[in-house]
Design a protein around this motif. Sequence first.
Motif, PDB file in Angstrom:
ATOM      1  N   ALA A1092       0.838  -1.202   0.000  1.00  0.00           N
ATOM      2  CA  ALA A1092       0.000   0.000   0.000  1.00  0.00           C
ATOM      3  C   ALA A1092       0.871   1.249   0.000  1.00  0.00           C
ATOM      4  CB  ALA A1092      -0.925  -0.006   1.215  1.00  0.00           C
ATOM      5  N   GLY A1093       2.030   1.173   0.684  1.00  0.00           N
ATOM      6  CA  GLY A1093       2.956   2.301   0.652  1.00  0.00           C
ATOM      7  C   GLY A1093       3.481   2.554  -0.745  1.00  0.00           C
ATOM      8  N   TYR A1094       3.912   1.495  -1.411  1.00  0.00           N
ATOM      9  CA  TYR A1094       4.430   1.667  -2.764  1.00  0.00           C
ATOM     10  C   TYR A1094       3.344   2.071  -3.755  1.00  0.00           C
ATOM     11  CZ  TYR A1094       9.054   0.010  -1.514  1.00  0.00           C
ATOM     12  OH  TYR A1094      10.302  -0.093  -0.968  1.00  0.00           O
ATOM     13  N   ASP A1095       2.083   1.762  -3.404  1.00  0.00           N
ATOM     14  CA  ASP A1095       0.999   2.158  -4.287  1.00  0.00           C
ATOM     15  C   ASP A1095       0.850   3.669  -4.387  1.00  0.00           C
ATOM     16  OD1 ASP A1095       0.363  -0.403  -4.948  1.00  0.00           O
ATOM     17  OD2 ASP A1095      -1.277  -0.614  -3.528  1.00  0.00           O
ATOM     18  N   ILE A1096       1.388   4.407  -3.410  1.00  0.00           N
ATOM     19  CA  ILE A1096       1.350   5.880  -3.517  1.00  0.00           C
ATOM     20  C   ILE A1096       2.147   6.322  -4.736  1.00  0.00           C
ATOM     21  CG2 ILE A1096       1.819   8.054  -2.323  1.00  0.00           C
ATOM     22  CD1 ILE A1096       1.699   6.531   0.316  1.00  0.00           C
ATOM     23  N   LEU A1097       3.210   5.594  -5.046  1.00  0.00           N
ATOM     24  CA  LEU A1097       4.054   5.938  -6.196  1.00  0.00           C
ATOM     25  C   LEU A1097       3.426   5.539  -7.525  1.00  0.00           C
ATOM     26  CD1 LEU A1097       7.612   4.897  -4.967  1.00  0.00           C
ATOM     27  CD2 LEU A1097       6.926   7.191  -5.651  1.00  0.00           C
ATOM     28  N   THR A1098       2.520   4.548  -7.495  1.00  0.00           N
ATOM     29  CA  THR A1098       2.034   3.958  -8.742  1.00  0.00           C
ATOM     30  C   THR A1098       1.433   4.977  -9.702  1.00  0.00           C
ATOM     31  OG1 THR A1098       1.670   1.843  -7.627  1.00  0.00           O
ATOM     32  CG2 THR A1098       0.509   2.198  -9.698  1.00  0.00           C
ATOM     33  N   PRO A1099       0.541   5.881  -9.249  1.00  0.00           N
ATOM     34  CA  PRO A1099      -0.001   6.853 -10.215  1.00  0.00           C
ATOM     35  C   PRO A1099       1.094   7.699 -10.858  1.00  0.00           C
ATOM     36  CG  PRO A1099      -1.281   6.876  -8.167  1.00  0.00           C
ATOM     37  CD  PRO A1099      -0.060   6.044  -7.901  1.00  0.00           C
ATOM     38  N   TYR A1100       2.087   8.054 -10.086  1.00  0.00           N
ATOM     39  CA  TYR A1100       3.196   8.872 -10.605  1.00  0.00           C
ATOM     40  C   TYR A1100       3.984   8.097 -11.649  1.00  0.00           C
ATOM     41  CZ  TYR A1100       7.127  12.167 -10.494  1.00  0.00           C
ATOM     42  OH  TYR A1100       8.091  13.070 -10.834  1.00  0.00           O
ATOM     43  N   GLN A1101       4.266   6.831 -11.341  1.00  0.00           N
ATOM     44  CA  GLN A1101       5.021   6.017 -12.285  1.00  0.00           C
ATOM     45  C   GLN A1101       4.195   5.688 -13.522  1.00  0.00           C
ATOM     46  OE1 GLN A1101       6.178   3.189  -9.005  1.00  0.00           O
ATOM     47  NE2 GLN A1101       8.133   3.225 -10.072  1.00  0.00           N
ATOM     48  N   ASP A1102       2.895   5.428 -13.329  1.00  0.00           N
ATOM     49  CA  ASP A1102       2.037   5.149 -14.478  1.00  0.00           C
ATOM     50  C   ASP A1102       1.989   6.340 -15.432  1.00  0.00           C
ATOM     51  OD1 ASP A1102       1.553   2.654 -13.521  1.00  0.00           O
ATOM     52  OD2 ASP A1102      -0.454   3.083 -12.762  1.00  0.00           O
ATOM     53  N   ALA A1103       2.139   7.540 -14.871  1.00  0.00           N
ATOM     54  CA  ALA A1103       2.139   8.745 -15.705  1.00  0.00           C
ATOM     55  C   ALA A1103       3.498   9.000 -16.339  1.00  0.00           C
ATOM     56  CB  ALA A1103       1.714   9.944 -14.864  1.00  0.00           C
ATOM     57  N   GLY A1104       4.449   8.096 -16.115  1.00  0.00           N
ATOM     58  CA  GLY A1104       5.762   8.228 -16.726  1.00  0.00           C
ATOM     59  C   GLY A1104       6.767   8.976 -15.896  1.00  0.00           C
ATOM     60  N   GLY A1105       6.441   9.322 -14.650  1.00  0.00           N
ATOM     61  CA  GLY A1105       7.342  10.072 -13.808  1.00  0.00           C
ATOM     62  C   GLY A1105       8.510   9.229 -13.305  1.00  0.00           C
ATOM     63  N   ASN A1106       9.633   9.891 -13.047  1.00  0.00           N
ATOM     64  CA  ASN A1106      10.829   9.232 -12.536  1.00  0.00           C
ATOM     65  C   ASN A1106      10.812   9.321 -11.013  1.00  0.00           C
ATOM     66  OD1 ASN A1106      13.389   8.432 -11.753  1.00  0.00           O
ATOM     67  ND2 ASN A1106      14.465   9.639 -13.299  1.00  0.00           N
ATOM     68  N   PRO A1107      10.641   8.211 -10.319  1.00  0.00           N
ATOM     69  CA  PRO A1107      10.560   8.274  -8.849  1.00  0.00           C
ATOM     70  C   PRO A1107      11.878   8.660  -8.195  1.00  0.00           C
ATOM     71  CG  PRO A1107      10.611   5.984  -9.573  1.00  0.00           C
ATOM     72  CD  PRO A1107      10.507   6.822 -10.808  1.00  0.00           C
ATOM     73  N   TYR A1108      12.963   8.652  -8.979  1.00  0.00           N
ATOM     74  CA  TYR A1108      14.274   8.977  -8.422  1.00  0.00           C
ATOM     75  C   TYR A1108      14.698  10.424  -8.744  1.00  0.00           C
ATOM     76  CZ  TYR A1108      14.135   3.930  -8.286  1.00  0.00           C
ATOM     77  OH  TYR A1108      13.753   2.624  -8.057  1.00  0.00           O
ATOM     78  N   ASP A1109      13.887  11.120  -9.538  1.00  0.00           N
ATOM     79  CA  ASP A1109      14.211  12.502  -9.859  1.00  0.00           C
ATOM     80  C   ASP A1109      12.961  13.169 -10.423  1.00  0.00           C
ATOM     81  OD1 ASP A1109      15.212  14.954 -10.863  1.00  0.00           O
ATOM     82  OD2 ASP A1109      17.190  14.063 -11.157  1.00  0.00           O
ATOM     83  N   VAL A1110      12.360  14.080  -9.659  1.00  0.00           N
ATOM     84  CA  VAL A1110      11.084  14.676 -10.071  1.00  0.00           C
ATOM     85  C   VAL A1110      11.239  15.606 -11.254  1.00  0.00           C
ATOM     86  CG1 VAL A1110      10.066  14.502  -7.766  1.00  0.00           C
ATOM     87  CG2 VAL A1110      11.348  16.556  -8.392  1.00  0.00           C
TER      88      VAL A1110
END
Length: 1767
Positions: A1092-1110
């Motif tokens: 559930a914690g990692y799911d916070i990142l999922t929308p960002y990653q699905d949109a093509g965002g880089n979780p290591y550099d905004v």
Amino acid sequence: MSASEIRERYTNYFAKNGHTLLPSSDIVPKSDSTLLFTNAGMVPFKQFFLNPSAAPYKMVTTVQKCVRAGGKHNDLDQVGYTPRHHTFFEMLGNFSFGAYGKREIIHMAWRFITEELRMPVEMLRVTVLETDDEAYDIWKTEIGLDPKRIVRMGPEDNFWSMGNGEGPCGPSSEIFWDTQDPRYSESDDERWLEFWNLVFMQYHRSADGELKLLETPCIDTGMGLERVASILQHKKNNFDTDEFQTIISSIDRIQPAAPSLSPETALIYKRIIADHLRASTFLISEGVYPSNTGRGYVLRRIIRRAVRAGRLLGIKGGVLSELYPSLETAMGKAYPEIVERRGPIISVIKSEERAFLKTLDKGMALLEGIFTGESNGKVISGHDAFALYDTHGFPVDLTQIIARDHGWTVDLDAFDQIQRESRERNRASWKGGPAKKDAVGSEIESACLEWQDLSVQSRFCGYDIDPESPGIPIAAKVVASKELSNGDTLVVIDPCPFYATGGGQQADTGVITVARNGTSDIKADSTHAFIVKNAVALPNGQATLLHLAVAAGQHALLDAGQQVTATVDMDRRYGSAVHHTATHLLNAALRKVLGNTVMQAGSLVQPSSLRFDFTSNPLTSDQIEKVESLVNQAALANTDVHVRQMSLEEAKAQGAIAMFTEKYSADSVRVVEVPGVSMELCGGTHLRSTRPVYPFQVISEGSIGAGTRRIEAVAGTSASEWLRQQLGYAQAAARTLEAKKLSALDSKAQQLVAKNKELYEEIDKWLQTAAVNVEAIATHATTLGKTNVPTTIHILAPQTETADNRRGNSGSGNMRLVSERACYLRDTQPRSAHVVIQGNAVALGVDTKSISGARAGVLLRELFVMLPGKGGGQDTLAQGKLQSASRNQRSPQSSTPVVLWLNGGPGCSSFSGLLGGVGPCRINDNGHGTLPNAHSWNSNAHVLFLDQPTNVGFSYGATVNSTVEAAADVAQFLRLFFDQFPQYSHNPLHVTGESYAAHYVPGIAAQIVKDNKNPTIRRKLPLKSIAVGNGLYDMATQFMYLPQMACNSTYKSLADEKTCREMEQAKVEFEKSLQIYKSTPSPEAMVNATFAGYDILTPYQDAGGNPYDVRTKCEGGSLCNPYMERIAEYANQPWIRTDLGVRIDSDFVLCSTDVQDSFINTGDELVDSSEWIPMILAAGVRVLNYAGDADLICNHMGNKAMMLEIQWPGNPGFAAAADHAWIVDGRALGEVRSFEGLSFLRVYGAGHMVALDQPAASLAMLVQWLDHGAIIAIGAIVASASPARQHAFSAQQYFADTHLPEAGRSANPAMVDMSQWTSITKLDAIPNYQLRVKSPKLCDTNVTQYSGYLDTAENKHFFFWFFEARNAKREDAPIILWLNGGPGCSSFTGLLMELGPCKVSPGGNGTDYNSYGWNDRAHVIFLDQPTNVGFSYGKDVFTSVAAGKDVNALLQLFYESFPEYSKSELHVFGESYGGHYVPAVAKAIRESNKKVAAEQQQNPKWLFGNSEPVKPLRILPLKSIGIGNGIVDPLVQYKYYSQMACNSTYAPVLSNEQCKAMDAAYPTCARLARACYSWSNSLTCVPAMVYCGNKIEGPYMKSGRNPYDVRLDCGDDSLCYPIMNDIDAYLNSPAVQKELGAEVTKFVSCSEKVNYGFSLNGDLMKPFHQEIPPLLEDGIRVLIYAGDADFICNWYGNKAWSLEMEWAGKQTFNKIGDSPWLAGLDTAGEARSHGNFTFVRVFGAGHMVPYDQPANSLDMINRWLSNKPFY
């Protein structure tokens, strides 16, 4: 006809025909190891077909869940491509075990399909075995079927037998449907769809194939639900039926756009997804998890095939997890478990989807490369297929599917060969691993299954044996026997006194004795005795298998039917009973000391000790002592141990504890209870009483994984013996250390440790001096000469001072000494050459006979090529001198730090740090070489890059899946490193890393600090500091900042509004998951929370965002950086692996998802590693946390917030410290905050990998940290980047900003509508509260009413419902605040059952007017409190005092919201536990009023009158309180329970003996209650509550009488009043909830959880009567009233405490006596009053006075409000 209706019709039909309807058995067969999955409806009944007489039911019907995927029965590859194949399907079945035969089932089947399902006869035909004339005649003559529709077939089609052919078997008759497929004629088989198979089991086939008629024929039928649904729904394809279409139609909603696929191909993929969603869900629901073997591998293949199908449809993320709601819609009613377990199931699916998605794109790219390259005959080679499988996780069957879609094939033979070779290499390189099961073990397992299939049974009689008695021989007979290959014997005897291994308890042992003459007449000289080595239960639990040791010369004489005598080893049994009972006491003690969140995670009960695993944080020494004390107290109490059988539901209702991983029979479970201490479900053997458990001693307590602890302990005689041993050890140590007394032992040991430390430090200095250039030696001198002679280096300590030393030859060594040593080593260890060095003196010895061709002189010259020197010698001995190291030569200086670097993941290789900015080189553009790194950390330090834990990078071996275990390994590695390279042993050590290294680094540091204090560990590591970059310490804190960093940081957000909203919503789900995990920890909740914690990142990653550099989009694989992808390419080059000495064959993978999954599954990611930092700081180790401010996943906001929460002595100073600019060479590189040893650095312009993005800043940071011990801050103070949190209340913040509490429930987002509130009121004086109000139209619509929520910044939301007075002016009527009790009961029970303007209608369909409502002349507020009661929700409140403070705030805001009631006097009333609430609320109001009055005197106009005045709180007009049948003074009230039960004005309800026992228990109860009154904490109050409740309330509560009314029985309802169910039904109506504005989905009248929470705090026993005298002194009137038929808070006890309470008017109040209270012409009760204190006894009323006496209660309240006397 829907699939659901077909299920129901089928089972109802056969139930009406005498069949017992049983639930589906598990998909994973529990008693058939030959099957991977249950693949047919008959599987659960195989044993009964083998032995029909053993069947508990003679006729059965089921709807069986089946899976055909993997193993022999595998439909996986056909799914989606054919209309009928499924991995998961349902089989409708009916079975007879001798009750009926062929004729009956044919008739029943025909009636069902033609009458119930209304299938036209002309569309049907049947087949029979060609020789089965009986079946043919039944169909033709009795059914009347046209012979043209009866087809005779051969045995290959119509004869059924078990898998191996041996056993029950028989002909079958199959029923077919005419599909009318125009492609086929009526005579073509393809036109006909088989949908029901009737099997007539009338034969038994022997091993040689002979058929014999069975004495008891059986029937087995199977009808595929999906096939029947396609027929009845007129579909050509099963996937077009209703349940499948519910899922398939949902795929269209999540599919972003039509992919470039034909409609036909797209439909195939949709069908695959729908099928695989069903299969994966039901497999996971039964405990199958993805893995690389067995059932787990099948599940993994299913999920990954679905993910790939989704990707081909254009769905980028997980597909199954998104579609789960559609499956619930389709099948949730039939299988409620998939709804109940949705959270854990979705978590597992998401985990597997996420893992596969990481490698899917790369694998697909590799395949596309193969497809577009040279065709090779359109065959994917075995090597390529294996690379995809081994490196990228592609199951080979998935590769086959993809190949098939492209018109290619896979060379499976080559793949299999390469896989076999790889396994053989891995076995050769792996020295550990599980031992293979020996032959005897396999034989025992085989016997268990065989005897289970034969329904072998025996009765366990071991419970009847007193564990403290001597061994009693039990007469028994042999039921089954088998000789093992080693000569031993297996037997089953009946009855059997031997306890089989189970429930954590080891098996009994003993002796089986048999007379030579085969009878039980035993004589010493005519018997055989067999030792019972072990006892094993059959899988079905129906018998115990005994393993007998057969001595040499004996023979296995035991035959079925033979009489034997069985004698249990009672010493062993007694020891097991002691430790099993002790285990239960230990479990109870842990729950008492640590709280009820402790959950058992395993146990081992042995005769000599116990082991207990449980979920918890580490225990302190004080907690361990408390646990020991509680167990010993329980033991010394000598309480009888009670064992009872009851239903599972009854056991749970009584509070019995069960292991969550165990499955129990619902009908009967065994409950073991130590009254007042422990109650558990248990099948083990126990003591008769607790006394033999004493003494109890914990031997050890430690971690066995993240969040799981283990206690090892001994009890009874074992503990006594252990303590004697410990005393002996202590006495021996005292003698050795010459300590005259044991008390002096510690100081003597400390002296020895200090001396040893000095000696070891001196030795290390000698070794350092002796190392002329050991770095070169250690690197190059492992072999010498052209023939690679193995060579060992020996460095001797320097010689003592001599004349030569004084003359300046201090570099010389003792040549004679080194030569003698070299000769000795040469002669004693001849297989190696030996170099001995002391100072500059060197000698080399070699045995030329053992090492052919070796010559000492030649080898010495080889050595001098690497180490400058001169010398020579003979063949076997050579001597020389080394030259001093050149000044230009680089040599290790003790001042140069050693830095250990670790990367995170978990599962990522430290090569990413070495080649990603920290190390001396970087990867070049093509990935095949390196370039120098000018900013390498080894510019100023020696740097160690370590691949850890195992199976990361080039490391390998047994799995390590927790930080604790990894830390111990790394600490040992460092000690060995410094031993191997002593020249570095005094260099300062700094442990560093990034990302998940925030777990590793503190864990390693804590381990080093601990080990450095251990006197048994010689090597002390010189740890000076730790440093972590962009680390994940505390997921629960840091992940809360992900949405803020992604959407509202100093950088331009790449996330759109939808992404940000989805991240906020996911954060709320994470908070909920954390709450669930913390309140009820379990492996499922743990994994669910992590994902559930990692799911916070999922929308960002699905949109093509880089979780290591905004600042950037994600490019270049799973790490979103093409550069990082090149590291694996570089490391996998053969020459690199050769030079590094890599010993494994598998490819280097930069980050291992398997390692990450293993850490997730142990809960390691949820561990807060920052908890180690205080210990590290206390040891003098400095701590640096730095963070690139463009990183998202471990962003600087979360890191800083985490650091501010660390609990250490310097926390206030660190929190108060300012952020300073970090300026290097005139450039601002970041911000730094430091206090004492703790520093936080924000690095500008860097992402997750600071050294990669800002190499110069990274090196500058390192230099400052190592050289100066701090980051040098120069320049202006930087304004705080994290302003104080503002509590603006909005719907968005309910579900985004607010941190959920540790426990409690949350609102349903779908029910929150901020637009419905007509007003929202706040007060500046209490900024953390607000009141939301609306005007519902329910109950009595003729009066004004309001409902709403009081919200607090602590996430507490209290619901209220207000009604105006009916018959009084608004401004004149007083206000009554009504509180119900429990604790945990909603005040709406008072509203709708007792005193509200309406009462609930029968059935809960509405309400009826209540003419006796208390709003007759008063306004009434009904408040649900504390939180999580009724419609209230949020952070748990489990004390009356805390509840009181919030109610005061509610009243302040209510008067502020409604000025029209500003003159209304306030009266606070309640009943039952309101005896606690009401005084607590009144106290809070009184204290607030005094504070406000004092402030008004200081500033009569405004408070806090600085620049902007703040409107003050008001003085609340509290005039009185009232308590009805309340628990107010438990110490006094408990004394009167026996009188109410046996000697009241009503008939006695208990026996005199019971009441005498209650009276006898009161002195102890009173003693415990006084302790509670004195200390008022849970440690004193909980024992009082438990004892008084069990001993004094207990007899009545067990009687079945209504505790709220002695005149009544309780009946079947748990709350004794069926009307409570009506209230629940009414308030759970969606229309009612919407009208009220309720924000929680489910209303429950009384919450067991809240009640339990108050109980754990001991709140019940606390003395709230002490709050009443101050109220009386302030002129506040107090009414105590009690219905005289109540037991639980009876009038005797209430009157007694009223008389005993100390207050100014006590003497007069006690003297005046009671007077009749008349209500009209009737005597309603008795009353006494003095001053402002009144007590009223209400005649003929139980616990709830307004319910039993509505008219009289209205008279009472109206008198009280108008201040009229009662007499």
